[in-house]
Design a protein around this motif. Sequence first.
Motif, PDB file in Angstrom:
ATOM      1  N   LEU A 142       0.816  -1.208   0.000  1.00 10.00           N
ATOM      2  CA  LEU A 142       0.000   0.000   0.000  1.00 10.00           C
ATOM      3  C   LEU A 142       0.851   1.260   0.000  1.00 10.00           C
ATOM      4  CD1 LEU A 142      -2.860  -1.022   2.466  1.00 10.00           C
ATOM      5  CD2 LEU A 142      -2.898  -0.989  -0.031  1.00 10.00           C
ATOM      6  N   ALA A 143       1.948   1.265   0.747  1.00  9.00           N
ATOM      7  CA  ALA A 143       2.804   2.445   0.769  1.00  9.00           C
ATOM      8  C   ALA A 143       3.454   2.679  -0.585  1.00  9.00           C
ATOM      9  CB  ALA A 143       3.873   2.303   1.852  1.00  9.00           C
ATOM     10  N   ALA A 144       3.927   1.611  -1.225  1.00  7.61           N
ATOM     11  CA  ALA A 144       4.537   1.757  -2.544  1.00  7.61           C
ATOM     12  C   ALA A 144       3.491   2.172  -3.577  1.00  7.61           C
ATOM     13  CB  ALA A 144       5.204   0.451  -2.952  1.00  7.61           C
ATOM     14  N   MET A 145       2.279   1.643  -3.467  1.00  5.37           N
ATOM     15  CA  MET A 145       1.216   2.022  -4.403  1.00  5.37           C
ATOM     16  C   MET A 145       0.860   3.486  -4.260  1.00  5.37           C
ATOM     17  SD  MET A 145      -1.128  -1.391  -3.891  1.00  5.37           S
ATOM     18  CE  MET A 145      -2.523  -0.737  -4.787  1.00  5.37           C
ATOM     19  N   ALA A 146       0.797   3.997  -3.019  1.00  9.53           N
ATOM     20  CA  ALA A 146       0.483   5.414  -2.816  1.00  9.53           C
ATOM     21  C   ALA A 146       1.593   6.305  -3.353  1.00  9.53           C
ATOM     22  CB  ALA A 146       0.247   5.683  -1.331  1.00  9.53           C
ATOM     23  N   SER A 147       2.850   5.871  -3.208  1.00 10.26           N
ATOM     24  CA  SER A 147       3.968   6.694  -3.673  1.00 10.26           C
ATOM     25  C   SER A 147       4.047   6.754  -5.190  1.00 10.26           C
ATOM     26  CB  SER A 147       5.283   6.150  -3.114  1.00 10.26           C
ATOM     27  OG  SER A 147       5.545   4.849  -3.629  1.00 10.26           O
ATOM     28  N   ALA A 148       3.319   5.895  -5.903  1.00 13.48           N
ATOM     29  CA  ALA A 148       3.306   5.954  -7.361  1.00 13.48           C
ATOM     30  C   ALA A 148       2.515   7.145  -7.878  1.00 13.48           C
ATOM     31  CB  ALA A 148       2.723   4.663  -7.937  1.00 13.48           C
ATOM     32  N   ILE A 149       1.728   7.798  -7.003  1.00 12.08           N
ATOM     33  CA  ILE A 149       0.966   8.981  -7.392  1.00 12.08           C
ATOM     34  C   ILE A 149       1.899  10.185  -7.341  1.00 12.08           C
ATOM     35  CG2 ILE A 149      -0.976  10.464  -6.739  1.00 12.08           C
ATOM     36  CD1 ILE A 149      -2.364   8.028  -5.647  1.00 12.08           C
ATOM     37  N   PRO A 150       1.917  11.035  -8.364  1.00 13.39           N
ATOM     38  CA  PRO A 150       2.819  12.208  -8.363  1.00 13.39           C
ATOM     39  C   PRO A 150       2.578  13.089  -7.148  1.00 13.39           C
ATOM     40  CG  PRO A 150       1.876  11.859 -10.546  1.00 13.39           C
ATOM     41  CD  PRO A 150       1.166  10.905  -9.622  1.00 13.39           C
ATOM     42  N   GLY A 151       3.677  13.541  -6.534  1.00 12.90           N
ATOM     43  CA  GLY A 151       3.602  14.408  -5.365  1.00 12.90           C
ATOM     44  C   GLY A 151       3.666  13.683  -4.046  1.00 12.90           C
ATOM     45  N   VAL A 152       3.646  12.347  -4.060  1.00  9.00           N
ATOM     46  CA  VAL A 152       3.707  11.548  -2.834  1.00  9.00           C
ATOM     47  C   VAL A 152       5.075  10.892  -2.758  1.00  9.00           C
ATOM     48  CG1 VAL A 152       2.655   9.686  -1.507  1.00  9.00           C
ATOM     49  CG2 VAL A 152       1.230  11.159  -2.943  1.00  9.00           C
ATOM     50  N   GLN A 153       5.728  11.004  -1.608  1.00  9.17           N
ATOM     51  CA  GLN A 153       7.085  10.507  -1.440  1.00  9.17           C
ATOM     52  C   GLN A 153       7.069   9.218  -0.637  1.00  9.17           C
ATOM     53  OE1 GLN A 153       9.682  13.208   0.580  1.00  9.17           O
ATOM     54  NE2 GLN A 153      11.509  11.928   0.352  1.00  9.17           N
ATOM     55  N   LEU A 154       7.863   8.250  -1.082  1.00  5.74           N
ATOM     56  CA  LEU A 154       7.974   6.972  -0.390  1.00  5.74           C
ATOM     57  C   LEU A 154       8.998   7.082   0.732  1.00  5.74           C
ATOM     58  CD1 LEU A 154       7.274   3.932  -0.235  1.00  5.74           C
ATOM     59  CD2 LEU A 154       9.153   3.538  -1.844  1.00  5.74           C
ATOM     60  N   LEU A 155       8.628   6.585   1.910  1.00  7.57           N
ATOM     61  CA  LEU A 155       9.534   6.551   3.055  1.00  7.57           C
ATOM     62  C   LEU A 155      10.010   5.113   3.229  1.00  7.57           C
ATOM     63  CD1 LEU A 155       7.548   8.809   5.574  1.00  7.57           C
ATOM     64  CD2 LEU A 155       9.336   9.483   3.958  1.00  7.57           C
ATOM     65  N   LEU A 156      11.317   4.910   3.180  1.00  8.28           N
ATOM     66  CA  LEU A 156      11.888   3.579   3.278  1.00  8.28           C
ATOM     67  C   LEU A 156      12.126   3.200   4.728  1.00  8.28           C
ATOM     68  CD1 LEU A 156      14.475   3.701   0.350  1.00  8.28           C
ATOM     69  CD2 LEU A 156      12.132   2.813   0.324  1.00  8.28           C
ATOM     70  N   GLY A 157      11.975   1.912   5.010  1.00  8.03           N
ATOM     71  CA  GLY A 157      12.214   1.397   6.351  1.00  8.03           C
ATOM     72  C   GLY A 157      13.680   1.099   6.577  1.00  8.03           C
TER      73      GLY A 157
END
Length: 394
Positions: free
Chosen positions: A163-178
């Motif tokens: 879900l986090a990776a899917m949300a980060s695929a939207i422009p303007g959303v940044q992925l936070l890595l563990g």
Amino acid sequence: MNYTSPFLRRFVGAIGLLLVCSLTLAAQAVDIIRGRVLGTDAQPISNVLVTATTLGGNVSRSSRTDKNGRYTISFPGGEGDYWVTFAAVGLAPRRYQVMRTADQEILIADARMAPATVTLDAVQVSGRAAASRSDTVSDVSGTEKTLDDATAGFLNVDQLGDLAAMASAIPGVQLLLGADGGADAFSVFGLGGDQNNTQLNGLNFGDAALPRDANVMTSLSTSPYDVSRGGFSGGQLQVRTRSGSNFIRRGLSGNLITPQMQWLDQTGLATGQQFTNMSLGGSASGPIKADRAFFNSSFQYDRRLQDLQTLLSESSLGFETAGVAADSVARLLNILGAGNVPITVGGYSPERIRTTATMLNSFDYVQPNSNRGNTFAITLSGNYSGTAPVGGGG
């Protein structure tokens, strides 16, 4: 010798009497209406429109009350008989008759006004109910972005369903890595991942992943100001399961990654970055009973194998990459050996095995011959994650 005839004296007296009568009538020809308007709490009410209307000539004059609730209306040539009306926004109107009963110079017309009580007629609201849960449109702020196949094309195969990776695929959303480098959370407007909210079919959802073959609709709202949904900062990730239908659908997917398919330098090889990943997923949907009951199910099973790096198996380049001196490791092993401390354990696997499994099931029931179009749904979600040999499942 002055001589005035009786006729002249009578004429002058008549003229004087007419003048006196005219002045008296002129003084009595102006009516003054005064009063004060108070509320039910005996407090003055300002800006009340007061209208006085003559009964005979139907002539009206108006005035408004001041901050003390007082007003004054004058009527030149008044009749002495009036209808006085009081009107103000939010207050019930008043109307009564004011009449001169003697030779009053001022007519007093006070009033008390109460709040108006308005009873509305019955209102009936009707509309077509949604045929299924897929008809629910959510975001009133207009910032909701749908994650479609084109957006999902930016994800790696192993990130599908995260879900986090899917949300980060939207422009303007940044992925936070563990800490392990994997997808952990996403950031909207620079806020932390704890400000986000995930919902499954309108209810809070705590899982971090779904089966990649799940037949769902996913969208992200970056300004969820809808009070019926809550969550007024960060992003709100909406996951909605699709209802099954009378058509039977089946799907199966697999993913295999081996060390031979990976290209690493000497440092990556020394630190054991190569791994083997096996993934199997599938989905199925269709009718349980035609036109009434439907199901939609999906699952995913993953197993990842990677060499477990220890002080016994690591090379000198691996120690150097990790910032550990090889002679320090050798000295530690010598000290442990001198103290008869065992440094190996029998039956201990040299590999780190991580196993995960997720499933998502939904069941829908549509009432036959229902005028309201009611749909009852049950959604079941579950996941398992376990690491061997250093951790258990949960």
